[in-house]
Design an enzyme around this catalytic site. Structure first.
Site, PDB file in Angstrom:
ATOM      1  N   ASP A   8       0.852  -1.190   0.000  1.00  6.85           N
ATOM      2  CA  ASP A   8       0.000   0.000   0.000  1.00  6.85           C
ATOM      3  C   ASP A   8       0.888   1.241   0.000  1.00  6.85           C
ATOM      4  OD1 ASP A   8       0.868   0.331   2.599  1.00  6.85           O
ATOM      5  OD2 ASP A   8      -1.121   0.303   3.517  1.00  6.85           O
ATOM      6  N   CYS A  65       2.643  -3.641   4.092  1.00  6.35           N
ATOM      7  CA  CYS A  65       1.902  -2.402   4.352  1.00  6.35           C
ATOM      8  C   CYS A  65       2.587  -1.709   5.523  1.00  6.35           C
ATOM      9  CB  CYS A  65       0.409  -2.676   4.582  1.00  6.35           C
ATOM     10  SG  CYS A  65       0.002  -3.651   6.045  1.00  6.35           S
ATOM     11  N   THR A  67       2.105  -1.956   8.853  1.00  8.95           N
ATOM     12  CA  THR A  67       2.440  -2.936   9.903  1.00  8.95           C
ATOM     13  C   THR A  67       2.650  -4.343   9.366  1.00  8.95           C
ATOM     14  OG1 THR A  67       0.105  -3.404  10.201  1.00  8.95           O
ATOM     15  CG2 THR A  67       1.070  -1.703  11.640  1.00  8.95           C
ATOM     16  N   HIS A  98       7.636 -25.112   8.672  1.00  8.45           N
ATOM     17  CA  HIS A  98       6.592 -25.820   9.436  1.00  8.45           C
ATOM     18  C   HIS A  98       5.169 -25.530   8.969  1.00  8.45           C
ATOM     19  CE1 HIS A  98       9.153 -26.776  13.280  1.00  8.45           C
ATOM     20  NE2 HIS A  98       9.701 -27.225  12.160  1.00  8.45           N
ATOM     21  N   HIS A 133       4.231 -31.933  10.028  1.00  6.32           N
ATOM     22  CA  HIS A 133       3.774 -30.570   9.726  1.00  6.32           C
ATOM     23  C   HIS A 133       2.713 -30.576   8.631  1.00  6.32           C
ATOM     24  CE1 HIS A 133       6.879 -29.275  12.389  1.00  6.32           C
ATOM     25  NE2 HIS A 133       7.795 -29.895  11.660  1.00  6.32           N
TER      26      HIS A 133
HETATM   27  C1  RB5 Z   1      -2.181   2.677   6.453  1.00  9.63           C
HETATM   28  O1  RB5 Z   1      -2.212   3.880   7.158  1.00  9.63           O
HETATM   29  C2  RB5 Z   1      -2.034   1.509   7.415  1.00  9.63           C
HETATM   30  O2  RB5 Z   1      -3.212   1.325   8.130  1.00  9.63           O
HETATM   31  C3  RB5 Z   1      -1.651   0.242   6.678  1.00  9.63           C
HETATM   32  O3  RB5 Z   1      -0.474   0.461   5.978  1.00  9.63           O
HETATM   33  C4  RB5 Z   1      -1.422  -0.988   7.515  1.00  9.63           C
HETATM   34  O4  RB5 Z   1      -0.544  -0.719   8.557  1.00  9.63           O
HETATM   35  C5  RB5 Z   1      -2.624  -1.716   7.946  1.00  9.63           C
HETATM   36  O5  RB5 Z   1      -2.568  -2.774   8.577  1.00  9.63           O
END
Ligand code: RB5
Length: 155
Positions: A8, A65, A67, A98, A133
């Site tokens: 993203d 993304c 996180t 695994h 596994h």
């Molecule tokens: C975008 O601001 C953020 O929410 C996205 O990149 C991600 O971290 C979502 O899980």
């Protein structure tokens, strides 16, 4: 090896660096993410990555993304996908050995580029071990396919 990569708006720079890094190792990388700084919903890229992996057009997927969490959730909604969000290489390697992960995810706002490179190296260099596994991965896929798990319901 051929991989798909998606991202993203939070992960454009990391996506491009990882893509270049992998291509430098002779790995073909198909980019289905965004390259625009405009806000871009991560489920779109997660869905694209998941679909390409599930259709066996590629050998695996990388999804990034902010996180790594949101995009991994989106990938995992595509049937056949086992996407794992990892912030260090050990879990990434074990997710392949695994859990037979077929998409690896991480967060551009969580880890640095060197850790991201270590994660993709650990993951692309690992092989699923099968054996006991395989049974467990089959159980995960049974839950996905039937919303039931026979061994658990009968216990
Ligand atoms: C975008 O601001 C953020 O929410 C996205 O990149 C991600 O971290 C979502 O899980």
């Amino acid at each position: 090896m051929k991989l798909v990569i998606g991202n993203d708006h939070a992960a454009i720079e990391m996506k491009n660096e990882i893509k270049e890094y992998l291509e430098g190792k002779g790995i073909e990388v198909i980019d289905v993410g965004t390259n625009s700084p405009e806000s871009f919903d991560y489920p779109i890229s997660g869905y694209r990555v998941g679909k390409m992996v599930a259709s066996s057009e590629v050998d695996g997927g990388i999804a990034i993304c902010g996180t790594g969490v949101g995009i991994s959730l989106a990938c995992n909604k595509v049937e056949g996908i086992r996407a794992c969000c990892c912030s260090e290489p050990y879990s990434a390697e074990m997710s392949k050995r695994h859990n037979n992960s077929n998409v690896i995810c991480f967060g551009a706002r969580v880890i640095g580029i060197e850790t991201a490179k270590q994660i993709v190296d650990a993951w692309t260099g690992a092989t699923f071990e099968g054996g006991r596994h395989q049974r467990r991965v089959d159980e995960i896929m049974e839950i996905e396919a039937t919303q039931k798990l026979k061994v658990a319901d009968e216990a």
